[in-house]
Design a protein around this motif. Structure first.
Motif, PDB file in Angstrom:
ATOM      1  N   PRO A 293      18.085 -40.160 -12.862  1.00 13.80           N
ATOM      2  CA  PRO A 293      18.081 -41.293 -12.149  1.00 13.80           C
ATOM      3  C   PRO A 293      17.916 -42.752 -12.793  1.00 13.80           C
ATOM      4  O   PRO A 293      17.109 -42.902 -13.352  1.00 13.80           O
ATOM      5  N   TYR A 316      15.783 -41.510  -2.998  1.00 10.31           N
ATOM      6  CA  TYR A 316      16.389 -40.207  -2.880  1.00 10.31           C
ATOM      7  C   TYR A 316      15.475 -39.453  -1.440  1.00 10.31           C
ATOM      8  O   TYR A 316      14.259 -39.383  -1.776  1.00 10.31           O
ATOM      9  N   LYS A 417      15.387 -35.161  -5.928  1.00  6.19           N
ATOM     10  CA  LYS A 417      16.228 -36.676  -6.031  1.00  6.19           C
ATOM     11  C   LYS A 417      17.691 -35.231  -5.920  1.00  6.19           C
ATOM     12  O   LYS A 417      18.786 -35.701  -6.690  1.00  6.19           O
ATOM     13  N   PRO A 420      21.146 -39.385  -3.404  1.00  8.59           N
ATOM     14  CA  PRO A 420      20.813 -40.390  -3.431  1.00  8.59           C
ATOM     15  C   PRO A 420      20.449 -41.239  -1.883  1.00  8.59           C
ATOM     16  O   PRO A 420      22.067 -40.772  -1.331  1.00  8.59           O
ATOM     17  N   ASN A 450      23.197 -39.139  -9.728  1.00  6.86           N
ATOM     18  CA  ASN A 450      22.037 -40.529 -10.199  1.00  6.86           C
ATOM     19  C   ASN A 450      21.851 -41.241 -10.973  1.00  6.86           C
ATOM     20  O   ASN A 450      20.806 -42.282 -11.133  1.00  6.86           O
ATOM     21  N   HIS A 453      23.666 -43.652  -8.939  1.00  8.88           N
ATOM     22  CA  HIS A 453      22.777 -43.093  -7.639  1.00  8.88           C
ATOM     23  C   HIS A 453      24.085 -43.689  -6.570  1.00  8.88           C
ATOM     24  O   HIS A 453      24.391 -44.376  -5.787  1.00  8.88           O
TER      25      HIS A 453
END
Length: 540
Positions: A293, A316, A417, A420, A450, A453
């Motif tokens: 991420p 997230y 997560k 996004p 991630n 994003h």
């Protein structure tokens, strides 16, 4: 060059304490493993770290529990990129099966087609409720919301408040975790384009009079995928095989190790520290590829980027799957069903046998996965596994889908997560982080969902890795990996391997380098604060 200690045992986190490779990769998901596989094929030495101590594949992994296998979210193997399709076939040539595609909406004990067919929906709702729906529809056609700013405004104007509350509000808010009156109207216009309630009604009347033999249910005719390919043991089979091939070519896949620090060596290369249960290890590399991420990576970089604060503002959406084993034949033929009911928290229900019969070892058992969308700080996320299994059993009973006495087992899979979040500031924050990292660190490459994003699919994550590998091999940036993204209808229509467009900074592009559609993924964004306050003030 491969370390003498880099044996197959590295898969289980027993790797060397220090090593030197051409490319260090953070994350063994589709993007990271694609990059590692293609680089190893070209003779490059690679080391991949993965914080999970057992599974590779990221959100595309397959979790196993007592012989039952669970797909985290459902992964149809379809791509318009022939390059991606060819790579799937190369890694897993003999283990794909062809599966029927079926998804429906479940509301108050009845199933509705997905994508929604308006005339069928009215028919299933019954005369009284359909009358109320049509009255609500006519009311907003005559007196629509004048300033359309939110998802709610747009959808109410299009279908009336009653149909909006039944088929749009509940599920949308479950998935995205924000009220529909705070989501941008632009997303609704893209997401529900082509569906006309009036067209569905007139079409239904013509059919009842025998005047129309080819109904379209009020929506523009689209050719949906009727079948899709799927690894017989789930998507994790693809990535476990990719991992094994990387190791066979001399690469390292080091499990149970999380990024501790990624430091520039001042000469264009990298020194990566990763920590596992057996201590820390260091990897030196000429290039670094990150699918971690973006928010996490920014805090691990040394020196810290000036845009670390922008990265820390990225958010997230998480989710968890509660799998239930049920003494019963399959409950429904769908791959999954969408739950449009506010009496329960579950958003979707997967039927794992419909993805592949080999996911469920017992023919007399139905195995379903209830998906709950949440945030990591929600009470749902921190609930004990036994309590989540009890909740899922209770909610299936409330929905009338399962006799709770037939449930004999369960398991919980958490996926942090997973999505996004596209809030009002995300695009500017991502752009600032990207530009700083590209300027300061040309040998650091961001890939995947991630890592960039970006709410993309498995094949698009793979494509970002493929183009990154091309850039590394060329020794310069040939392709702009940020041009790879997806349109909302990408997985619903079209021909496999049909997309013949890729964006390069310069040079000639061959047809074989077929990338994804150059457009933004269809996700909601918040309307700006002042517009929301104005709307609330006007309503008061």
């Amino acid at each position: 060059m491969r370390s003498e200690n880099a044996a197959a045992g590295n898969v289980f986190g027993e790797g060397p304490q220090a090593t030197k490779v051409d490319v260090a990769i953070i994350g063994a998901g589709p993007a990271g493993l694609t990059a590692g596989y293609l680089l190893a094929k070209q003779g490059k030495s690679v080391a991949i770290i993965e914080k999970d101590d057992r599974y590779v594949g990221g959100i595309s992994r397959t979790v196993e529990h007592e012989g039952y296998r669970f797909d985290i979210g459902g992964h149809r193997f379809f791509s318009k990129s022939q390059q991606v399709v060819d790579l799937w076939n190369e890694i897993l040539p003999d283990d794909f099966i062809q599966r029927p595609r079926m998804s429906r909406i479940y509301y108050e004990g009845k199933f509705y087609s997905y994508p929604l067919r308006a005339f069928e929906a009215l028919w299933n709702l019954g005369i009284l409720r359909s009358t109320v729906c049509m009255a609500s529809y006519l009311r907003y056609k005559l007196f629509p919301v004048k300033e359309v700013k939110s998802f709610e405004d747009w959808t109410v104007n299009q279908f009336g408040r009653k149909l909006y509350s039944i088929f749009f509000k509940t599920y949308t808010e479950k998935v995205w975790g924000m009220p529909c009156d705070e989501m941008s109207a632009d997303w609704a216009a893209q997401r529900i384009k082509g569906l006309s309630l009036w067209g569905a009604v007139t079409d239904g009347l013509k059919r009842s009079l025998g005047l129309n033999k080819k109904p379209n249910d009020g929506q523009a005719v689209k050719t949906l995928l009727e079948t899709f390919r799927y690894p017989r043991l789930g998507p994790g089979m693809m990535w476990e095989t990719a991992r094994d091939k990387i190791i066979a070519m001399g690469g390292q896949v080091i499990m149970g190790h999380e990024l501790e620090q990624l430091a520039s060596d001042g000469k264009g290369g990298w020194r990566m520290k990763a920590r596992g249960s057996d201590g820390s290890m260091t990897i030196e590399a000429d290039h670094a590829i990150s699918s971690a991420p973006m928010r996490q990576l920014a805090t691990k970089l040394h020196p810290l980027p000036q845009t670390t604060l922008q990265a820390s503002d990225l958010n997230y959406r998480d989710f968890l799957t509660v799998a239930l084993m049920i003494r019963s034949e399959d409950l429904f033929p769908d791959n999954w069903i969408y739950i449009h009911d506010d009496k329960v928290k579950v958003g979707r229900v997967q039927n794992f046998r419909s993805w592949s019969p080999e996911m469920v070892p017992d023919e007399g058992v139905a195995c379903v996965g209830l998906e709950y969308f949440c945030f990591e700080d929600d009470s749902l996320w921190s609930m004990k596994d036994d309590d989540l299994v009890a909740l899922a059993t209770r909610e299936m009973d409330i929905l009338g889908l399962v006799d709770p006495d037939k449930v004999f087992g369960g398991a919980v899979v958490r996926q942090e997560k997973a999505y996004p979040v596209y809030d009002g500031d995300y695009a500017a924050n991502v752009d600032q982080v990207r530009r700083e990292l590209e300027e300061k660190f040309p040998t650091l490459h961001l890939v995947g969902r991630n890592g960039m994003h970006r709410y993309n699919n498995q094949d698009h994550a793979m494509m970002t890795a493929m183009l990154t590998v091309e850039n590394i091999l060329a020794g310069e940036r040939i392709y702009d990996t940020w041009c790879v993204n997806e349109d909302a209808e990408y997985h619903e229509a079209g021909d496999e391997g049909a997309e013949k467009q890729i964006v390069a900074d310069r040079g000639t592009v061959t047809e074989d380098q077929a990338a994804a559609l150059n457009s933004l993924r269809d996700v909601p964004t918040r309307i700006v604060e002042d517009e929301r306050e104005t709307k609330r003030r006007d309503a008061a």
